[in-house]
Structure formats: structure tokens, C-alpha cells
Design a protein around this motif. Structure first.
Motif, mmCIF file in Angstrom:
data_model
loop_
_atom_site.group_PDB
_atom_site.id
_atom_site.type_symbol
_atom_site.label_atom_id
_atom_site.label_comp_id
_atom_site.label_asym_id
_atom_site.label_seq_id
_atom_site.Cartn_x
_atom_site.Cartn_y
_atom_site.Cartn_z
ATOM 1 N N ARG A 1 1.070 -4.954 0.608
ATOM 2 C CA ARG A 1 0.660 -4.578 1.966
ATOM 3 C C ARG A 1 -0.548 -3.673 1.930
ATOM 4 O O ARG A 1 -0.741 -2.865 2.830
ATOM 5 C CB ARG A 1 1.815 -3.846 2.656
ATOM 6 C CG ARG A 1 2.883 -4.768 3.069
ATOM 7 C CD ARG A 1 3.709 -4.211 4.216
ATOM 8 N NE ARG A 1 4.722 -5.186 4.545
ATOM 9 C CZ ARG A 1 5.865 -5.303 3.896
ATOM 10 N NH1 ARG A 1 6.138 -4.490 2.923
ATOM 11 N NH2 ARG A 1 6.727 -6.230 4.226
ATOM 12 N N GLY A 2 -1.333 -3.748 0.919
ATOM 13 C CA GLY A 2 -2.496 -2.876 0.856
ATOM 14 C C GLY A 2 -2.166 -1.498 0.334
ATOM 15 O O GLY A 2 -2.955 -0.580 0.516
ATOM 16 N N GLN A 3 -1.030 -1.312 -0.311
ATOM 17 C CA GLN A 3 -0.680 0.027 -0.782
ATOM 18 C C GLN A 3 -1.498 0.388 -2.008
ATOM 19 O O GLN A 3 -2.009 -0.472 -2.720
ATOM 20 C CB GLN A 3 0.820 0.130 -1.128
ATOM 21 C CG GLN A 3 1.263 -0.673 -2.317
ATOM 22 C CD GLN A 3 1.791 -2.024 -1.909
ATOM 23 O OE1 GLN A 3 1.465 -2.527 -0.854
ATOM 24 N NE2 GLN A 3 2.593 -2.617 -2.775
ATOM 25 N N SER B 1 -0.439 5.558 -5.325
ATOM 26 C CA SER B 1 0.298 6.793 -5.101
ATOM 27 C C SER B 1 1.797 6.520 -5.016
ATOM 28 O O SER B 1 2.609 7.358 -5.393
ATOM 29 C CB SER B 1 -0.177 7.464 -3.823
ATOM 30 O OG SER B 1 -0.111 6.561 -2.730
ATOM 31 N N GLN B 2 2.152 5.330 -4.533
ATOM 32 C CA GLN B 2 3.575 5.028 -4.372
ATOM 33 C C GLN B 2 4.284 4.929 -5.698
ATOM 34 O O GLN B 2 5.395 5.445 -5.876
ATOM 35 C CB GLN B 2 3.743 3.709 -3.598
ATOM 36 C CG GLN B 2 2.882 3.574 -2.365
ATOM 37 C CD GLN B 2 3.432 4.350 -1.194
ATOM 38 O OE1 GLN B 2 4.449 5.022 -1.305
ATOM 39 N NE2 GLN B 2 2.757 4.253 -0.064
ATOM 40 N N VAL C 1 6.145 -0.132 -4.944
ATOM 41 C CA VAL C 1 6.275 0.828 -3.858
ATOM 42 C C VAL C 1 7.508 1.706 -4.033
ATOM 43 O O VAL C 1 7.455 2.911 -3.845
ATOM 44 C CB VAL C 1 6.341 0.052 -2.526
ATOM 45 C CG1 VAL C 1 6.906 0.908 -1.448
ATOM 46 C CG2 VAL C 1 4.973 -0.399 -2.130
ATOM 47 N N PRO D 1 4.334 9.422 -0.393
ATOM 48 C CA PRO D 1 3.182 9.032 0.425
ATOM 49 C C PRO D 1 3.596 8.007 1.477
ATOM 50 O O PRO D 1 4.470 7.178 1.248
ATOM 51 C CB PRO D 1 2.211 8.414 -0.574
ATOM 52 C CG PRO D 1 2.899 8.314 -1.860
ATOM 53 C CD PRO D 1 4.199 9.003 -1.800
ATOM 54 N N LEU E 1 1.176 6.127 3.337
ATOM 55 C CA LEU E 1 0.190 5.071 3.577
ATOM 56 C C LEU E 1 0.502 3.841 2.733
ATOM 57 O O LEU E 1 0.845 3.951 1.572
ATOM 58 C CB LEU E 1 -1.201 5.608 3.219
ATOM 59 C CG LEU E 1 -2.401 4.818 3.715
ATOM 60 C CD1 LEU E 1 -2.319 4.595 5.202
ATOM 61 C CD2 LEU E 1 -3.670 5.569 3.378
ATOM 62 N N GLY E 2 0.390 2.675 3.333
ATOM 63 C CA GLY E 2 0.596 1.441 2.585
ATOM 64 C C GLY E 2 2.005 0.905 2.674
ATOM 65 O O GLY E 2 2.326 -0.102 2.071
ATOM 66 N N MET E 3 2.866 1.567 3.428
ATOM 67 C CA MET E 3 4.238 1.081 3.579
ATOM 68 C C MET E 3 4.583 1.089 5.054
ATOM 69 O O MET E 3 4.079 1.935 5.792
ATOM 70 C CB MET E 3 5.243 2.041 2.937
ATOM 71 C CG MET E 3 5.151 2.186 1.471
ATOM 72 S SD MET E 3 6.312 3.423 0.927
ATOM 73 C CE MET E 3 7.776 2.446 0.817
ATOM 74 N N ARG F 1 13.363 3.343 1.030
ATOM 75 C CA ARG F 1 13.081 3.862 -0.306
ATOM 76 C C ARG F 1 13.651 5.259 -0.445
ATOM 77 O O ARG F 1 14.240 5.607 -1.473
ATOM 78 C CB ARG F 1 11.576 3.903 -0.559
ATOM 79 C CG ARG F 1 11.232 4.594 -1.881
ATOM 80 C CD ARG F 1 9.762 4.653 -2.157
ATOM 81 N NE ARG F 1 9.069 5.642 -1.357
ATOM 82 C CZ ARG F 1 7.759 5.846 -1.427
ATOM 83 N NH1 ARG F 1 7.033 5.110 -2.244
ATOM 84 N NH2 ARG F 1 7.175 6.739 -0.677
#
Lengths: 442, 123
Positions: free
Chosen positions: A34-36, A39-40, A372, B80, B82-84, B92
Motif C-alpha cells: 500500500r505504499g508503505q 519504518s513499519q 507491515v 508509524p 503512514l502507509g497502513m 497489528r
């Protein structure tokens, strides 16, 4: 004329072993991008290991407080947990291309980016702090390792490290010690079929030995004890000179697919005999970033007809007769070699086990899928055998953990260069080599 | 080209074809909204684009649910954002054992809230 008698009592049976694949965490077909950003995965890794280190900290240094980096106070001894970042002077940085002073870049690219001035920084989700002191050697650690540190903040604002706690070897599921019969697993890597350095006769000799077509009854008896074969990466080498960005002529197209067809012919012979696992490597037609996904079945029309032919991920984790084997095609250890130093490859392997992480340099310097909610390279159960493919030399060692874990470390050499395959005895985890040569001494 | 009186709203009355129509007591509400206007006390220089539905569009239509979710986005403990999607981040947090509040899951599953974090599409 005498009729030939077939003595049915003398047919040799190959030994069998149970097999189960544990590659599920390394599969990414269930993931969606999803464009992550990365950092995840760093958060998932920090959280996983921090929970672990917090549980180990009271046994290590009882009565010492644990705090986050922002809560550090001057001269108060405490324990902090975070991800290490190594600032390396020689590491190539994309920003160098934009720097105003266009200094002459050295023509020779160093294979190892270490420098005596490298410094370590510890980072958690609240902040980061520079590390000082002589306990933590930057030459050993790399970016991405999660550790617990005991020390105190100095006047200069950095953290003076007095002691380090690594996660240590993970708990190992004991396998029953009752003596069993000898069963062997053969490891080969770096076959590079179709490449200039590979010798098809050498590989054919190996296959003939494994499938029992070579030698007398005694030698066939030894071959009958082989229950599994693992190809640890770089099984094929494509003529990369053809891939220069231009359209391929039809004869070039057939030249491009010849190496994989040759490999398929070889592997069909093996798969017809015994279970075979094939892992992708850095030169194979698979994705680049770890975890590499299994090679496509369509590449092996002959071999995939057999259910003994198994395509696997890289890293690959599986169990044979309840013995857990974990290994990679070499990218994780090769990357560690570029950014840290050790006396040999086995020491790198041992470090990754003690850090409980297969590839700590992902995603910093080693390509990795941006997971993620998990970090699949975290080693939660200690393997009995840990192997790494595509190395220069064969090396092996047995390491012991603090809770009685026993791990056999194996460095599998490149077969195209050395002609050496490694044989592991599952009964006692002993290793020996099989070397094949095709030169005739004069 | 100044008009001496504050009748610019009357002069350029907006007619919206769809959606909510302007409240009829717009004259009174414009006087109230002028207190929040960027140029205090003067409505001549206040561009009419910023004034819709009678009040300046500075608050991005936030309701309190969105505020709660934004606090969840900004909470460092859950990593973080962003992106989720927010729901994926909540899941999570739960699977990592961080015990995120149940009400956020309720809000997200009920719908009518943004599924992506506040920075999505803006950073």
C-alpha cells in the motif's frame, strides 16, 4: 545360455524421512503493498525484540531501571533497548551525487565499507543517542541489530556503554536423542548451470552418485542413506551479455532459456529418485529482495511433474525427521561481510543466531519486502542446522547455547568453483564433503 | 473598487445547485463568522471562497470521531501510521500485544470515518 537371474532380495531401498516445510512466514503472496515505507518493519522488529530483551533484562542486571532514550538522565545508570545504527564514512550515499564539491570518486570500490571512525547510535521510538565507550565495538555490529545496553549518559550528551545484552540463541525444541540409523541430507549451492565456470560432467557425477548409479553395492548402500537434497541458490547462470536492453533475436531467445532447460533435465533425474528442495539465489530468476519467492514451476516442466520436487523460498526453513534446518543462499552473510568483520563466515553466522535475526542489515543495505506487521527474519526457534550457500570455502562448526542448544553451522561452497557438496548425517549432525573432479592427473 | 457597506454577500449571493443550501439567516451568521475571519472586522477583503455554509472552512470538517482517530494515529506506542490503513494498524497493535482501546475498532468498523491515517495523501 544362462538366463540372467534377478536376485530380488538384493534390491537396495532408499531410506525415507518425514519432511515438513516451515516456509510460510517467508511467503509474500498474502501481502499487499500500500505504499508503505520501511519504518513499519523496523517498528515490528524493535517491538518484537524489545519485549524479549525486557524479559531478559532482570536476569542480566537485577535492580537496574529500564528506560526509553528520551528518559535518560545524566549519570544515572540504566538499561536502554533500541536498534543500532552504524554511521559509516565509506558507505556509499546517494546524497554524495548531489554534494557541491565534486571530489574525485575512487575508481576502486571497496568490498568492505568499514573505517576506524565508524560510530554507533542507538535508536528507539522516542529518540536516538550516540554511543561511546570501548565495550561496544563498531566493527562487530551493523545497522538493524536490536540490543539492550547498560550505561549512563555523559556530559557530552552521548551514552557511555558499560555492558551489552544480545538476545542470545533462541530456545530449541529438543529432538529425541535415541540413536537412529544414519540418514544423510546433501547440500549443494552455486551450481551455475549454463555458466562458463560450470562443468556439466561434475554435476552429472554428483547426480549419479546421489541416485545410486555409481559404484558398487557398498557405495550404492551409502547413497541409499541420502534422504534429501537441498539446492541452496544460484543453480542457474543466464548469459547476461544477451540482456543489454535490446530486443532479442529468436536465436538469442533460445540461448537465454538453455541454462534453465539444462537444469531441468538434471533435476528431473534427481527428483525421480528422492525429495529435492530448490532455493532461489542472487543470480536466479527470482525476485531480488528478501525473502526471495520460490522459482516458478513453469521453469521446470520436467521436474515439477514429481511431487518430490519442491520449490522453496530463500530463506528456507524445514524439518526432516523432526530436525529443524534453516538456511539462506548467502545474501545475508555476504552483506554482513561488507559492513562488519569477523574471523570467518561461521562467526557471522553465529552472530546472526545470537542476535536472533537472519538478516539484520535488511532493509538498510539488503533488499527486503516492506512488511507491515511482522519481521519474518526473526528467529523464534533455534534450528538444529543452520546453513548458508554460495560461500567460498566449506566450513562447519558446532555451537552451543546457554540453555543447551546445539546448532550445526554449515558454509556450503560454490559447486561450480570447488566441485564440493556437503553431506550432513541427521543422526549425529556430523558433516563431511563429497568432492567431484573431472580432471585426469597425468 | 470598495463598496462602502458590508453588502458584498448580498451582491454576490451564491446559488449552490446541489447539496446543502445556504441558511436563510445568512446575514446574521456572517456577522458572527466575521469574528473568526482572517481579517478581523472587515468583510470586504475576506474572499468568499473561504466562507461556505456561513462559516470559514478552516476546520476541515472534523468531528470528534475523527479527533479520536487522529490521536490514535499520532500515538507513538502503536508505531508509524503512514502507509497502513487505520484498521490494519489497530489489528497489528492488537496482535503485538499492545492492547489498543476497543472503541477505536468500533469506530473504524462502523464506517463513515476515514480509513487512512491523517497524513495519507498529504505527505
Amino acid at each position: 545360455m544362462e538366463a540372467m537371474e534377478i536376485d530380488s532380495q538384493n534390491i537396495l531401498q532408499r531410506k525415507q524421512a518425514t519432511y515438513s516445510s516451515l516456509d510460510d512466514p517467508f511467503e509474500i503472496h498474502k501481502e499487499t503493498y500500500r505504499g508503505q515505507q520501511y519504518s513499519q518493519i523496523y517498528f515490528a522488529r524493535l517491538h518484537l525484540m524489545r519485549t524479549l530483551l525486557y524479559s531478559l533484562a532482570p536476569n542480566w542486571k537485577p535492580h537496574l531501571p529500564v528506560c526509553t532514550i528520551l528518559e535518560l538522565e545524566k549519570d544515572r545508570e540504566c538499561i536502554i533497548v533500541g536498534t543500532l545504527y552504524k554511521h559509516m564514512k565509506l558507505k556509499p550515499c546517494i546524497l554524495d551525487e548531489y554534494s557541491k564539491e565534486r571530489s574525485v570518486t575512487p575508481l576502486v570500490k571497496p568490498h568492505n565499507f568499514m573505517h576506524p571512525d565508524d560510530t554507533l547510535v542507538l535508536e528507539d521510538d522516542s529518540g536516538r543517542v550516540k554511543l561511546s565507550g570501548s565495550v561496544l565495538l563498531p566493527s562487530i555490529y551493523v545497522t538493524g541489530v536490536v540490543v539492550a545496553l547498560l550505561g549512563k549518559e555523559t556530559d557530552a550528551g552521548d551514552f557511555l556503554v558499560q555492558d551489552v545484552l544480545e538476545a542470545g540463541l533462541p530456545p530449541q525444541i529438543e529432538h529425541p536423542l535415541k540413536p537412529r540409523e544414519d540418514k544423510h541430507v546433501v547440500f549443494v549451492s552455486g551450481l551455475s548451470v549454463g555458466g562458463s565456470t560450470s562443468n556439466p560432467l561434475q554435476f552429472q557425477l554428483l547426480i549419479d552418485h546421489i541416485t545410486g548409479h555409481l559404484g558398487d553395492e557398498k557405495e550404492q548402500g551409502i547413497a541409499a542413506e541420502i534422504v534429501h537434497v537441498v539446492l541452496a541458490g544460484n543453480s542457474v547462470e543466464f548469459p547476461r551479455g544477451l540482456l543489454n536492453g535490446q530486443n532479442l533475436a529468436s536465436k538469442d531467445q533460445s540461448r537465454l532459456s538453455e541454462p534453465i532447460k539444462e537444469l531441468d533435465i538434471f533435476l528431473t533425474q534427481v527428483a525421480a529418485s528422492l525429495p529435492l528442495d530448490i532455493m532461489p539465489g542472487s543470480d536466479d530468476p527470482a525476485n531480488f529482495s528478501l525473502p526471495q519467492q520460490p522459482l516458478n514451476r513453469c521453469l521446470f516442466p520436467g521436474s515439477s511433474a514429481y511431487n518430490t520436487f519442491r520449490i522453496c523460498t530463500n530463506p528456507h526453513c524445514f524439518e526432516v525427521d523432526n530436525i529443524r534446518l534453516l538456511g539462506t543462499s548467502g545474501q545475508n552473510i555476504d552483506d554482513l561481510e561488507k559492513y562488519s568483520e569477523a574471523k570467518d563466515k561461521l562467526e557471522f553466522m553465529e552472530r546472526t543466531l545470537r542476535w536472533r535475526h537472519l538478516a539484520p542489515t535488511t532493509p538498510n543495505t539488503l533488499g527486503c519486502y516492506p512488511f507491515v506487521d511482522r519481521d519474518p527474519f526473526f528467529i523464534d526457534s533455534c534450528p538444529h542446522v543452520y546453513f548458508v550457500g554460495n560461500q567460498d570455502k566449506y566450513k562447519t562448526d558446532l555451537i552451543k547455547g546457554s540453555e543447551g542448544q546445539l546448532v550445526r553451522l554449515i558454509c556450503i561452497p560454490k559447486f561450480c568453483d570447488t566441485g564440493v557438496a556437503v553431506v550432513l548425517n541427521l543422526r549425529n549432525l556430523e558433516c563431511h564433503t563429497l568432492s567431484f573432479g573431472t580432471e585426469f592427473s597425468s | 473598487m470598495a463598496t462602502t457597506s458590508g453588502n458584498i454577500k448580498e451582491f454576490y449571493r451564491q446559488r449552490k445547485k446541489s447539496g446543502v443550501s445556504k441558511p436563510s439567516n445568512s446575514k446574521i451568521s456572517t456577522k458572527k463568522s466575521l469574528k473568526n475571519a482572517a481579517t478581523f472586522g472587515s468583510d470586504i477583503t475576506q474572499p468568499s471562497a473561504l466562507i461556505s455554509h456561513g462559516s470559514p472552512d478552516l476546520k476541515d470538517d472534523n468531528d470528534e470521531n475523527e479527533d479520536i482517530l487522529r490521536k490514535f494515529d499520532m500515538n507513538m506506542a502503536y508505531g508509524p501510521c503512514l502507509g497502513m490503513t487505520r484498521l490494519a494498524r489497530w489489528e497489528r497493535a492488537r496482535s503485538l500485544g499492545l492492547n489498543p482501546p476497543e472503541e477505536i475498532e468500533g469506530l473504524l468498523k462502523a464506517g463513515k470515518v476515514r480509513s487512512d491515517c491523517l497524513w495519507d495523501g498529504r505527505v
